[in-house]
Design an enzyme around this catalytic site. Structure first.
Site, PDB file in Angstrom:
ATOM      1  N   ASP A 143       0.852  -1.191   0.000  1.00 35.78           N
ATOM      2  CA  ASP A 143       0.000   0.000   0.000  1.00 35.78           C
ATOM      3  C   ASP A 143       0.890   1.244   0.000  1.00 35.78           C
ATOM      4  O   ASP A 143       1.763   1.406   0.881  1.00 35.78           O
ATOM      5  CB  ASP A 143      -0.928   0.006   1.220  1.00 35.78           C
ATOM      6  CG  ASP A 143      -2.006   1.064   1.097  1.00 35.78           C
ATOM      7  OD1 ASP A 143      -3.100   0.711   0.639  1.00 35.78           O
ATOM      8  OD2 ASP A 143      -1.748   2.229   1.456  1.00 35.78           O
TER       9      ASP A 143
ATOM     10  N   GLU B 225      -4.564   2.469  -4.483  1.00 38.94           N
ATOM     11  CA  GLU B 225      -3.113   2.396  -4.319  1.00 38.94           C
ATOM     12  C   GLU B 225      -2.700   1.098  -3.631  1.00 38.94           C
ATOM     13  O   GLU B 225      -1.587   0.992  -3.119  1.00 38.94           O
ATOM     14  CB  GLU B 225      -2.596   3.604  -3.515  1.00 38.94           C
ATOM     15  CG  GLU B 225      -3.009   3.635  -2.054  1.00 38.94           C
ATOM     16  CD  GLU B 225      -4.378   4.271  -1.819  1.00 38.94           C
ATOM     17  OE1 GLU B 225      -4.673   4.598  -0.673  1.00 38.94           O
ATOM     18  OE2 GLU B 225      -5.150   4.451  -2.781  1.00 38.94           O
TER      19      GLU B 225
END
Length: 553
Positions: free
Chosen positions: A431, A474
């Site tokens: 992440d 993301e």
């Protein structure tokens, strides 16, 4: 000749030659009959393998169309909101697009309670577009099975409008089954495929009583109109001028022959079995085998006139001819079996003789090789269409990596493969840190540039055996088959350091970014990918809470 011994020897030699010739002649007739039966058997196996291959291709085509429709997010939203009008418009576009491309007969959307939602049908007597609310579970056992198991189902089934092939694909939203899509093609549509791809005449004989038990009365009347109905059977397609009563009497045989106007025809019969296991009719393929009979008759005439003088020459010629013919027929049977198993390399090993060098058996082999090439090209074209649908379904369009749908599809498969091969499997959840800040500060275009830079950085580190997915804005997942926790941490650290060192120039400014990583290794008690992913997500949460830009495992 006056010598009794010479006469006796002469007469004995004549008697031996005559008796031997007669015995060899009988043996020749017997062996020819065996070869004819074997040739018919070979033709039956050839037709059976070709039909099985066509059936598999039809199932793959229907399943590809069904999955393309069932994975449409707009359709899923319409089903959840019970918006029939919206679903109708979505499916209507799919129907108009796929109907003519794949020669479809039905696209049917059914909700998870078995209620019909949207249905487009072309049963051959007109097009029907249904939005009626009726239940199908007691009638459509194939749909009942798909809803109950949540798995795709391919079947041959008689519905209220037609008998044909169907593929049923579950529609899933947020891991919950909300319905299924059934895509069908009526059995009559297979006849042109057989004619076009196999270059064979075929027709279908259906049990009229069983059709009437399922198909609506007004529909069955339209189906019968203009078609031949005899002895409670409905004949679909052209049987030519052959005796139809004779054909019906021999339907229980695998194959049989019929002579007419100096020609011989071989009929190979294949039962059509409904989803519930009942035989509802037969597919019959017709082959002109006059060339086989005439070939064997010519060989017998040649035997009588050309090899009647020398007994040894006759026996050797018969054995050579029989064995040679047997090898060639075995070679043809081998080719058809290879083609049925999609081993198309056989086409590279075999070759077609020039027309001025071939006999009837070689011509049969040439026709099979040509059929195999046509089928191979057909499969390649279908695979291209399937690959196009697959790429659109499982690839992130911006970053060109696998998406969440691909992860759901492949995750459990990788776990099963790892357990079967007894190798480790690790998962890495990545992440990007403070990605929202990058988007808010520099704009989404710069955010997209960061994502692309991150994907390129990871791809330079991982090998082709690792599977890389984008599962959120993301958020990414890396599946590492064969990697234990130590190896996974080593790869994760390379990614973390490489990302930390990345600098992106924007309007004269240079910005950097970092990534937090959670890693988990598969345990014996992990039964699916989600338990493994859950542990990795916990590790990612700890990495975020501990200050980001780190690995936790």
């Amino acid at each position: 000749m006056n010598s009794p011994a010479v006469k006796k020897l002469t007469y004995t030699a004549i008697l031996i030659v005559a008796f031997s010739f007669f015995a060899a002649f009988l043996y020749q007739i017997y062996s020819h009959n065996i070869l004819i039966i074997k040739a018919y058997e070979t033709k039956y196996v050839e037709n059976k393998n070709a039909l099985n291959l066509l059936k598999k291709m039809q199932e793959e085509v229907l399943f590809s169309v069904a999955s393309s429709i069932g994975d449409d997010p707009h359709l899923k939203e319409a089903i959840v909101k019970n918006s029939e009008d919206k679903a109708y418009k979505i499916v209507q576009k799919k129907w108009e697009k796929f109907k003519h491309i794949f020669n479809l007969s039905e696209i049917h959307i059914i909700k998870n309670d078995g209620k019909s939602f949207v249905n487009f049908i072309d049963y051959g007597g007109g097009e029907i577009k249904e939005k009626e609310n009726y239940y199908l579970l007691n009638f459509r056992k194939d749909i009942q099975k798909s809803i109950k198991t949540g798995e795709p189902v391919s079947s041959f089934f008689i519905c209220r409008y037609f008998a044909g092939f169907r593929s049923i694909y579950p529609i899933v939203k947020d891991k919950k089954l909300i319905g299924v899509v059934s895509v069908g093609k009526k059995i009559e549509n297979i006849i042109p495929v057989i004619k076009g791809e196999l270059h064979k005449n075929s027709f279908i004989i259906l049990d009229l009583k069983k059709l009437k038990e399922c198909i609506k009365p007004q529909i069955i009347e339209k189906k019968i109109k203009g078609k031949i109905s005899i002895n409670n059977y409905l004949i679909v397609g052209s049987t030519g001028t052959h005796n139809k009563e004779f054909i019906l009497k021999n339907l229980r045989n695998r194959f049989f022959t019929y002579d007419q106007d100096g020609k011989s025809f071989l009929f190979t019969v294949f039962p059509l079995v409904n989803f519930d296991g009942n035989t509802i009719g037969f597919m019959v393929i017709q082959n002109d085998v006059t060339y086989l009979a005439s070939s064997f008759k010519r060989s017998i005439v040649n035997f009588i006139f050309a090899y009647g003088i020398l007994l040894i020459g006759i026996i050797v010629s018969i054995m050579f001819f029989g064995r040679s013919l047997g090898r060639r027929l075995s070679n043809i049977e081998k080719i058809t079996e290879k083609l049925a198993n999609r081993e198309f390399k056989i086409l590279e090993q075999e070759f077609e003789e020039k027309e001025n060098k071939i006999d009837d058996i070689q011509r049969l082999k040439n026709n099979i090789l040509k059929m195999g090439k046509d089928l191979h090209n057909y499969i390649i074209e279908i695979n291209k269409q399937m690959m196009k649908l697959s790429e659109e379904t499982f690839t992130d369009p911006m970053l060109n990596v696998l998406n969440r749908r691909a992860f759901i599809q492949l995750g459990n498969t990788e776990i099963e493969k790892a357990k079967m091969r007894n190798i480790p499997l690790s998962i890495m959840v990545l992440d990007l840190d403070r990605f929202k800040y990058i988007n808010d500060t520099y704009g989404h275009a710069i955010g997209d540039k960061v994502l692309k830079d991150f994907v390129e950085t990871v791809r330079k580190i991982i090998s082709t055996r690792e599977l890389f997915f984008r599962v959120g804005g993301e958020e990414f997942i890396l599946l590492l088959p064969g990697a234990d926790i130590k190896k996974a941490v080593e790869i994760g650290e390379k990614i973390r350091k490489s990302v930390e060192e990345r600098k992106i120039k924007i309007n004269g400014k240079t910005i950097g970014y970092t990534v937090s990583i959670g890693i988990a290794q598969m345990k014996p008690e992990d039964t699916d990918i989600y338990s493994l992913l859950h542990r990795a997500d916990k590790m990612l949460y700890v990495a975020k809470r501990s200050g980001r830009n780190r690995i936790v495992y």
